[in-house]
Motif scaffolding. Structure first.
Motif, PDB file in Angstrom:
ATOM      1  N   SER A  50       0.776  -1.308  -0.102  1.00  0.00           N
ATOM      2  CA  SER A  50       0.168   0.196   0.008  1.00  0.00           C
ATOM      3  C   SER A  50       1.005   1.219   0.009  1.00  0.00           C
ATOM      4  O   SER A  50       1.891   1.270   0.860  1.00  0.00           O
ATOM      5  N   LYS A  51       0.584   2.293  -0.680  1.00  0.00           N
ATOM      6  CA  LYS A  51       1.342   3.417  -0.888  1.00  0.00           C
ATOM      7  C   LYS A  51       1.326   4.353   0.340  1.00  0.00           C
ATOM      8  O   LYS A  51       2.099   4.743   0.849  1.00  0.00           O
ATOM      9  N   ILE A  52      -0.099   4.309   0.813  1.00  0.00           N
ATOM     10  CA  ILE A  52      -0.334   5.223   1.986  1.00  0.00           C
ATOM     11  C   ILE A  52       0.578   4.713   3.136  1.00  0.00           C
ATOM     12  O   ILE A  52       1.306   5.545   3.893  1.00  0.00           O
ATOM     13  N   TYR A  53       0.572   3.412   3.627  1.00  0.00           N
ATOM     14  CA  TYR A  53       1.399   2.766   4.531  1.00  0.00           C
ATOM     15  C   TYR A  53       2.728   2.763   4.659  1.00  0.00           C
ATOM     16  O   TYR A  53       3.537   3.074   5.279  1.00  0.00           O
ATOM     17  N   LEU A  54       3.076   2.543   3.166  1.00  0.00           N
ATOM     18  CA  LEU A  54       4.589   2.460   2.969  1.00  0.00           C
ATOM     19  C   LEU A  54       4.985   3.925   3.497  1.00  0.00           C
ATOM     20  O   LEU A  54       6.043   4.139   3.749  1.00  0.00           O
ATOM     21  N   LYS A  55       4.229   5.063   2.967  1.00  0.00           N
ATOM     22  CA  LYS A  55       4.872   6.377   3.010  1.00  0.00           C
ATOM     23  C   LYS A  55       4.932   6.814   4.650  1.00  0.00           C
ATOM     24  O   LYS A  55       5.611   7.560   5.040  1.00  0.00           O
TER      25      LYS A  55
END
Length: 407
Positions: A50-55
């Motif tokens: 997931s982009k959101i959680y990776l960030k």
């Protein structure tokens, strides 16, 4: 290699590297070891995150992004398609990573924070005295070392030995493991903005087939089956995968292959003891539905690094201290999501193809963009009333979500 550190982290995957980085940033003296000579190789997952959680953990670097996904497409046994936007597709949909680069980048960040990183170094045993883990016995390039530490963090994957050495029961039954096979393929005519999932008893009993795009006509094409669905007289995962590939990608070419296992058991009873913390697949922190674990591993790794600092700073690395600093924190965050996924897994695992098709028909016209859990449950119940009882525990979460959105 020194004979003493504050923390030894065994395993340089996402969980181990984030734990080492977090602890080092707090000022602890950290040793991060990896038994293989190259961090991130071999790749052992579909590489989606997931982009959101990776960030939440790292600044995104285009060097380790293969594909930027818009969402996922799920195909029922009869071919019925359900399309979901990225935001509600789960923790594995967003970016498709190049794990060989990504994992090394995380280890580099741990090193930049002050951790000492050693590859081709494996733990052969723990040093245990008076009921406390006091360090580890290591092997590096044929030479034996006895290295002491206040806390050992076991991030050594699904086959983890660190937990067992400390007396933690990490045993898995066949039904608690997804046995997986995956090809990296090229020459594929696919939509590079969507990952695909195929379900059905004939296609992948007790599991699913996945396609994760990797750009330029390439993709990870793999399958995961429950261990209970494989055995001496049953087809192997690779057999099911070959059959799928022959039909779906007759012109595709295989350039890499990987085999492995992923825990889908849900939370184990304990993940810490005197002087020891387990994270990632070693702690069975992967998603019971998908087997995905990158984000969960990073979340738990950060909590583990912070817990190590708190415990060492307090001069108390006992099981009671680590339960407060680590166990309770990850179980109320990462663990809660795992528990809810386990409920869903146990509910859906026994549905036959007819029931899966019925569910897909009830959902095919739903606009899956930013749907609330309550909306999804309602749509499912229209197709199968028994789910109302089997998934009743999820209503509490749905009610909380509704209340939160009204605030």
């Amino acid at each position: 290699m020194k004979d003493r550190y504050d923390v030894i982290v065994v395993g340089a995957g996402p969980a181990g590297s984030i734990a080492a980085k977090t602890a080092a940033e707090k000022g602890l003296d950290v040793l991060l070891i990896e038994k293989r000579q190259e961090i991130g190789d071999p790749v052992r997952c579909a590489e989606g995150a997931s982009k959101i959680y990776l960030k939440n953990h790292v600044e995104i670097d285009k060097k380790w992004i293969c594909a930027d996904l818009k969402g996922s497409r799920i195909y029922a046994p009869d071919g019925t398609l359900i399309e979901m936007a990225e935001e509600i597709s789960g923790g594995e949909v967003g970016y498709v990573l190049e794990r060989k680069i990504f994992d090394r980048a995380l280890a580099e960040k741990a090193a930049e924070a002050g951790a000492e990183v050693r590859v081709k170094t494996r733990a052969t045993d723990l040093i245990i005295e008076d009921g406390f883990v006091k360090g580890a016995r290591l092997m590096h390039l044929g030479k034996k070392y006895e290295v002491r530490a206040d806390i050992v963090i076991g991030a050594d994957g699904v086959e983890s030995k660190v937990g067992r050495w400390a007396g933690i029961d990490t045993a898995l039954k066949p039904a608690d493991i997804e046995t997986c096979a995956q090809y990296l393929m090229t020459g594929l005519d696919i939509d590079q903005e969507y990952c695909e999932f195929y379900i059905g008893g004939k296609l992948a009993p007790g599991g699913y087939v996945w396609i994760f795009p990797k750009g330029e006509g390439k993709a990870n094409v793999g399958i995961g089956l429950l261990g209970s669905e494989t055995g001496k007289f049953k087809p192997r995962p690779i057999d099911y995968l070959n059959k799928f590939v022959e039909k779906r990608f007759p012109e595709g070419r295989i350039i890499e292959m990987v085999l492995g296992g992923v825990p889908v058991s849900g939370s184990i009873e304990k993940t810490s003891t005197n002087g020891l913390i387990l994270v990632g697949d070693a702690a069975r922190q992967s998603d019971p539905i998908t087997g995905g674990g990158i984000i969960n591993a990073m979340d738990a790794g950060k909590i583990a690094g912070e817990a190590a600092y708190e415990a060492i700073s307090a001069g108390d690395v006992s099981e009671e201290m680590l339960e407060e600093a680590y166990e309770k924190r990850w179980r109320t965050t990462v663990g809660h999501e795992i528990d809810m996924s386990l409920v869903v897994k146990n509910c859906f695992i026994n549905l036959d193809d007819e029931a899966l098709n019925s569910l897909a028909h009830s959902l095919k016209d739903v606009k899956f963009e930013r749907m609330l859990l309550l909306d999804l449950l309602y749509a499912l119940f229209k197709a199968n009333k028994k789910l109302l009882w089997d998934l009743r525990v999820l209503f509490k979460d749905a009610a909380k979500e509704v209340a939160k959105n009204k605030l």
